[in-house]
Design an enzyme around this catalytic site. Structure first.
Site, mmCIF file in Angstrom:
data_model
loop_
_atom_site.group_PDB
_atom_site.id
_atom_site.type_symbol
_atom_site.label_atom_id
_atom_site.label_comp_id
_atom_site.label_asym_id
_atom_site.label_seq_id
_atom_site.Cartn_x
_atom_site.Cartn_y
_atom_site.Cartn_z
ATOM 1 N N HIS A 1 0.848 -1.198 0.000
ATOM 2 C CA HIS A 1 0.000 0.000 0.000
ATOM 3 C C HIS A 1 0.884 1.249 0.000
ATOM 4 C CE1 HIS A 1 -3.318 -2.695 0.941
ATOM 5 N NE2 HIS A 1 -2.711 -3.115 2.018
ATOM 6 N N VAL B 1 8.545 -20.492 21.762
ATOM 7 C CA VAL B 1 8.967 -19.909 23.042
ATOM 8 C C VAL B 1 7.869 -20.165 24.069
ATOM 9 C CG1 VAL B 1 9.527 -17.756 24.239
ATOM 10 C CG2 VAL B 1 10.423 -18.180 21.934
ATOM 11 N N LYS C 1 -9.399 -1.508 4.557
ATOM 12 C CA LYS C 1 -9.284 -0.822 3.273
ATOM 13 C C LYS C 1 -10.367 -1.282 2.313
ATOM 14 C CE LYS C 1 -4.425 -0.380 4.063
ATOM 15 N NZ LYS C 1 -4.553 -1.201 5.307
ATOM 16 N N ARG D 1 -5.359 -10.925 11.075
ATOM 17 C CA ARG D 1 -4.488 -9.805 11.445
ATOM 18 C C ARG D 1 -4.447 -9.731 12.968
ATOM 19 N NH1 ARG D 1 -8.621 -8.674 7.935
ATOM 20 N NH2 ARG D 1 -8.142 -7.878 5.859
ATOM 21 N N CYS E 1 5.463 -29.647 -11.568
ATOM 22 C CA CYS E 1 4.201 -28.897 -11.554
ATOM 23 C C CYS E 1 3.953 -28.353 -12.959
ATOM 24 C CB CYS E 1 4.284 -27.752 -10.540
ATOM 25 S SG CYS E 1 2.907 -26.599 -10.642
ATOM 26 N N CYS F 1 1.165 -26.822 -14.089
ATOM 27 C CA CYS F 1 0.471 -25.531 -14.162
ATOM 28 C C CYS F 1 1.463 -24.368 -14.145
ATOM 29 C CB CYS F 1 -0.485 -25.364 -12.993
ATOM 30 S SG CYS F 1 -1.706 -26.656 -12.839
ATOM 31 N N CYS G 1 -4.462 -26.207 -10.934
ATOM 32 C CA CYS G 1 -4.982 -27.462 -10.358
ATOM 33 C C CYS G 1 -4.736 -27.541 -8.857
ATOM 34 C CB CYS G 1 -4.415 -28.678 -11.083
ATOM 35 S SG CYS G 1 -2.866 -29.297 -10.412
ATOM 36 N N CYS H 1 0.697 -32.529 -8.787
ATOM 37 C CA CYS H 1 2.113 -32.596 -8.377
ATOM 38 C C CYS H 1 2.341 -32.951 -6.917
ATOM 39 C CB CYS H 1 2.836 -31.304 -8.730
ATOM 40 S SG CYS H 1 2.280 -29.862 -7.803
HETATM 41 C C1 LIG Z 1 -6.486 -11.339 4.985
HETATM 42 C C2 LIG Z 1 -5.297 -10.445 5.165
HETATM 43 C C3 LIG Z 1 -4.890 -9.619 4.127
HETATM 44 C C4 LIG Z 1 -3.802 -8.763 4.309
HETATM 45 N N1 LIG Z 1 -3.360 -8.024 3.250
HETATM 46 C C5 LIG Z 1 -2.277 -7.234 3.403
HETATM 47 C C6 LIG Z 1 -1.771 -6.511 2.296
HETATM 48 O O1 LIG Z 1 -2.259 -6.646 1.160
HETATM 49 N N2 LIG Z 1 -0.741 -5.667 2.515
HETATM 50 C C7 LIG Z 1 -0.183 -5.508 3.753
HETATM 51 O O2 LIG Z 1 0.716 -4.675 3.894
HETATM 52 N N3 LIG Z 1 -0.591 -6.239 4.806
HETATM 53 C C8 LIG Z 1 -1.616 -7.103 4.657
HETATM 54 N N4 LIG Z 1 -2.032 -7.880 5.699
HETATM 55 C C9 LIG Z 1 -1.308 -7.809 6.979
HETATM 56 C C10 LIG Z 1 -0.035 -8.661 6.946
HETATM 57 O O3 LIG Z 1 -0.313 -9.959 6.502
HETATM 58 C C11 LIG Z 1 0.577 -8.710 8.334
HETATM 59 O O4 LIG Z 1 0.735 -7.400 8.812
HETATM 60 C C12 LIG Z 1 1.959 -9.353 8.336
HETATM 61 O O5 LIG Z 1 1.956 -10.590 7.679
HETATM 62 C C13 LIG Z 1 2.433 -9.516 9.765
HETATM 63 O O6 LIG Z 1 3.671 -10.171 9.746
HETATM 64 P P1 LIG Z 1 4.351 -10.655 11.077
HETATM 65 O O7 LIG Z 1 5.688 -11.149 10.707
HETATM 66 O O8 LIG Z 1 4.245 -9.581 12.099
HETATM 67 O O9 LIG Z 1 3.393 -11.811 11.614
HETATM 68 P P2 LIG Z 1 3.328 -13.360 11.244
HETATM 69 O O10 LIG Z 1 3.517 -13.604 9.813
HETATM 70 O O11 LIG Z 1 2.063 -13.874 11.846
HETATM 71 O O12 LIG Z 1 4.580 -13.966 11.982
HETATM 72 C C14 LIG Z 1 4.645 -14.099 13.380
HETATM 73 C C15 LIG Z 1 5.364 -15.396 13.677
HETATM 74 O O13 LIG Z 1 5.550 -15.516 15.076
HETATM 75 C C16 LIG Z 1 5.507 -16.877 15.388
HETATM 76 N N5 LIG Z 1 5.230 -17.062 16.817
HETATM 77 C C17 LIG Z 1 4.083 -16.789 17.477
HETATM 78 N N6 LIG Z 1 4.201 -17.163 18.768
HETATM 79 C C18 LIG Z 1 5.451 -17.674 18.906
HETATM 80 C C19 LIG Z 1 6.150 -18.240 19.999
HETATM 81 N N7 LIG Z 1 5.592 -18.389 21.203
HETATM 82 N N8 LIG Z 1 7.412 -18.679 19.794
HETATM 83 C C20 LIG Z 1 8.009 -18.556 18.580
HETATM 84 N N9 LIG Z 1 7.370 -18.038 17.512
HETATM 85 C C21 LIG Z 1 6.107 -17.593 17.676
HETATM 86 C C22 LIG Z 1 4.393 -17.414 14.508
HETATM 87 O O14 LIG Z 1 4.499 -18.807 14.320
HETATM 88 C C23 LIG Z 1 4.587 -16.621 13.233
HETATM 89 O O15 LIG Z 1 5.341 -17.325 12.271
HETATM 90 C C24 LIG Z 1 -3.119 -8.734 5.554
HETATM 91 C C25 LIG Z 1 -3.510 -9.598 6.577
HETATM 92 C C26 LIG Z 1 -4.582 -10.457 6.378
HETATM 93 C C27 LIG Z 1 -4.946 -11.413 7.462
#
Ligand SMILES: Cc1cc2nc3c(=O)[nH]c(=O)nc-3n(C[C@H](O)[C@H](O)[C@H](O)COP(=O)(O)OP(=O)(O)OC[C@H]3O[C@@H](n4cnc5c(N)ncnc54)[C@H](O)[C@@H]3O)c2cc1C
Length: 476
Positions: A51, A174, A249, A309, A400, A402, A437, A442
Site C-alpha cells: 500500500h 517460546v 481498506k 491480522r 508442476c 500448471c 490445479c 504434483c
Molecule cells: C487477509 C489479510 C490480508 C492482508 N493483506 C495485506 C496486504 O495486502 N498488505 C499488507 O501490507 N498487509 C496485509 N495484511 C497484513 C499482513 O499480513 C501482516 O501485517 C503481516 O503478515 C504480519 O507479519 P508478522 O511477521 O508480524 O506476523 P506473522 O507472519 O504472523 O509472523 C509471526 C510469527 O511468530 C511466530 N510465533 C508466534 N508465537 C510464537 C512463539 N511463542 N514462539 C516462537 N514463535 C512464535 C508465529 O508462528 C509466526 O510465524 C493482511 C492480513 C490479512 C490477514
C-alpha cells in the site's frame, strides 16, 4: 546454552526483514520461530499489496513506516532478487461522499510523505485501468502502490540473513522467558537459549511473549480476512480500492507478481487462529469485486483462503517501541495491515530502537547485501532452458505442470537455507502446487522428492507443520 546478542521471536515477514536488517552488523542474531518454517503466520495469507501509505492517520506509527516501507521495496527487491511491481493504484469514488474521502486520503498521504498522489476523473481512470467500473466518478491515483509475493519477501530476507550468519531456529516455540540483569533466558519447545536483547515480532503470539517477559500487557483480537485467487490474466489488474472504512481498506481487486488476480480481503473479528473461509465473506468479496471491476470473470477463482491480522485491542495501530517495563525488550506488536507494506521500514525502525537501547552495531566487513535468487525455469527463454537440461536432467522433469516447475527447482527449494521441510514450504519457495490445479497433479511427486532429499519416508513428509503427514502407507 547457545548465547545470542539479539533473539527475534517470530519468523514472519516482519521478523525476517528485521533479521536481514541486523545481519549487516557484527552481532549474533537468532530468529526463534514456533512453526517448522518461516512465513507460516499472517505472512502466508494476505493480499501482498504494498500500500502507498495514504491510508494511516498521520500521527500514527503505521504512517511512519508504511510510506517508507513502500519506498524501500524498490531497493530491497533489487538486492534480494524478489519480484516487486509498482503499477500504482486507484481508490474509486462512486458518489459525493466518496469524493470527499478521496480529498481526505490525499491530504493524509501528503502529510505521510507519499509521493505521486493525484485525484483523477473518469477519462484518466479508464486510461489507467480500462476494466475499472464505468460508474466511478473520480479516483485517488497513487503511483507508488505495488505488490509482492509476501512469502517470497520473507524467504528472500531470511536467506540473505542466514547467508550473513543469522541462525533460524525453526520448530522452537517460546514457552517461557526469564528476564535477568544482563539479558534473557528463553525456554522453547526445542531447548533453551540466552539473548542479551529480545525483539518481540511474534504476530499472533506477541501478547503472550510480552506477558512472559513481564513487559506491557495487552490483548489481541484476530481480525480475520478471506481472500480469493483467480487464474492468471493477460494483463494483471492495477490495484483498485474502494474508499476505506475505519478498520479496513475494503475489498480490493489487484494483480499479483505472478499474473493472477486477487480479491482481498474481508475483515471480521473471529476466534484467534480461525483460518476457515466463510460463504458470507465470499459473497462480500464477489460483490466488492463486481463493484470495482464489473467485467472481472469471478468464475475463474482457483483458490479461497483466510488469514488473521493480529490487532491490539483498543489500538488501531502498530506498537513498535522499547518496552517501558523491561530493558532490552523491543515490542514489534500488533502488526496488522499494512504489515507487508511496512516490513522493510519496520526493520529499520527496530535497528534504531536497538541502538537507543545501547546495542553496539558495527557493520561487518564481509556483509553481503545481495542474494542470488533461485533459477525460475519458467521465466527463461527456450535456449537457456535447453542449456540447463543438457547439464542436469532434473531441469527437464516438470513436476508442476500448471506453473512449469521442474524437479531441479524443487530440489533447490529444499536445499537452500533455510530450506523447505514440507510440501507447503516447497510451494512457497518455487510455486509447485500454486497453479490452476492447486497441486492435484504434483503433490504426490513433491512428497516423493521431499522424502528422498530429506532422507525420510513419504509417511514422514509433512504438508505444513508438525503432525500434518499426508501419506499413511502404500496402496499397491
Ligand atoms: C487477509 C489479510 C490480508 C492482508 N493483506 C495485506 C496486504 O495486502 N498488505 C499488507 O501490507 N498487509 C496485509 N495484511 C497484513 C499482513 O499480513 C501482516 O501485517 C503481516 O503478515 C504480519 O507479519 P508478522 O511477521 O508480524 O506476523 P506473522 O507472519 O504472523 O509472523 C509471526 C510469527 O511468530 C511466530 N510465533 C508466534 N508465537 C510464537 C512463539 N511463542 N514462539 C516462537 N514463535 C512464535 C508465529 O508462528 C509466526 O510465524 C493482511 C492480513 C490479512 C490477514
Amino acid at each position: 546454552m547457545q548465547r545470542y546478542d539479539i533473539a527475534i521471536i517470530g519468523g514472519g515477514i516482519v521478523g525476517c526483514c528485521i533479521a536481514r536488517q541486523l545481519a549487516r552488523y557484527d552481532v549474533n542474531v537468532a530468529v526463534v520461530e514456533a512453526a517448522n518454517d518461516i512465513a507460516c503466520g499472517s505472512s502466508k495469507a494476505n493480499g501482498g499489496l504494498v500500500h502507498g501509505g495514504y491510508d494511516p492517520k498521520p500521527d500514527s506509527m503505521k504512517a511512519q513506516v508504511n510510506a517508507r516501507g513502500c519506498e524501500l521495496y524498490s531497493q530491497w527487491s533489487q538486492e534480494l532478487g524478489f519480484a516487486f511491481e509498482r503499477p500504482g493504484s486507484m481508490v474509486l469514488a462512486f458518489n459525493d461522499e466518496d469524493r470527499h474521502t478521496l480529498d481526505r486520503l490525499r491530504t493524509q498521504g501528503v502529510k505521510n510523505g507519499v509521493r505521486g498522489l493525484a485525484i483523477v476523473g473518469p477519462k484518466r481512470i479508464h486510461e489507467l485501468e480500462p476494466r475499472a467500473s464505468e460508474m466511478a466518478v473520480a479516483a485517488l491515483w497513487c503511483t507508488q502502490t505495488g505488490y509482492v509475493d509476501p512469502f517470497d519477501v520473507a524467504i528472500s530476507a531470511a536467506e540473505n540473513a542466514a547467508a550473513n550468519g543469522v541462525d533460524f531456529l525453526r520448530g522452537h516455540k517460546v514457552t517461557q522467558i526469564a528476564a535477568k540483569n544482563d539479558g534473557f533466558e528463553i525456554e522453547t519447545s526445542a531447548g533453551s537459549l540466552w539473548a542479551r536483547r529480545i525483539v518481540n515480532a511474534a504476530g499472533n503470539g506477541c501478547a503472550e511473549i510480552s506477558r512472559m517477559a513481564g513487559a506491557e500487557k495487552f490483548n489481541l483480537v484476530w481480525r480475520q480476512g478471506n481472500i480469493l485467487v483467480l487464474d492468471r490474466e493477460v494483463h494483471p489488474y492495477m490495484p483498485l480500492y474502494p474508499t476505506p472504512t475505519p478498520v479496513s481498506k475494503g475489498v480490493i481487486v489487484t494483480g499479483t507478481v505472478h499474473g493472477n488476480t486477487v480479491v482481498t480481503a474481508t475483515a471480521a473479528i473471529r476466534e484467534p487462529g480461525d483460518t476457515d473461509t466463510y460463504a458470507a465473506d465470499m459473497q462480500k468479496l464477489l460483490d466488492g469485486a463486481q463493484k470495482l471491476a464489473p467485467s472481472l470473470d469471478t468464475r475463474r477463482v482457483i483458490r479461497a483462503f483466510a488469514g488473521g491480522r493480529a490487532v491490539i485491542d483498543g489500538l488501531n495501530d502498530f506498537l513498535i517501541r522499547r518496552s517501558t517495563l523491561v530493558p532490552g525488550f523491543i515490542q514489534v506488536a500488533g502488526i496488522q495491515s499494512p504489515g507487508v507494506a511496512s516490513a522493510p521500514a519496520i526493520a529499520q525502525k527496530v535497528e534504531g530502537l536497538l541502538r537507543e537501547d545501547g546495542a553496539v552495531l558495527h557493520e561487518r566487513a564481509d556483509y553481503q547485501p545481495l542474494r542470488r535468487p533461485p533459477v525460475d525455469f519458467d521465466q527463461l527463454d527456450i535456449d537457456a532452458q535447453d542449456e540447463l537440461i543438457q547439464k542436469d536432467h532434473f531441469w527437464g522433469k516438470i513436476v508442476c505442470r500448471c506453473e512449469t516447475v521442474p524437479e531441479a527447482e524443487v530440489i533447490a527449494a529444499i536445499h537452500r537455507t533455510p530450506g523447505a521441510v514440507s510440501v507447503e514450504g516447497v510451494k512457497r519457495r518455487c510455486r509447485a502446487g500454486m497453479g490452476r490445479c492447486q497441486s492435484g497433479f504434483c503433490q504426490s511427486r513433491v512428497v516423493e522428492i521431499l522424502a528422498r532429499e530429506l532422507n525420510c519416508t513419504p509417511e514422514d513428509v509433512l504438508l505444513e507443520d508438525a503432525g500434518s503427514q499426508i501419506v499413511s502407507g502404500p496402496v499397491k
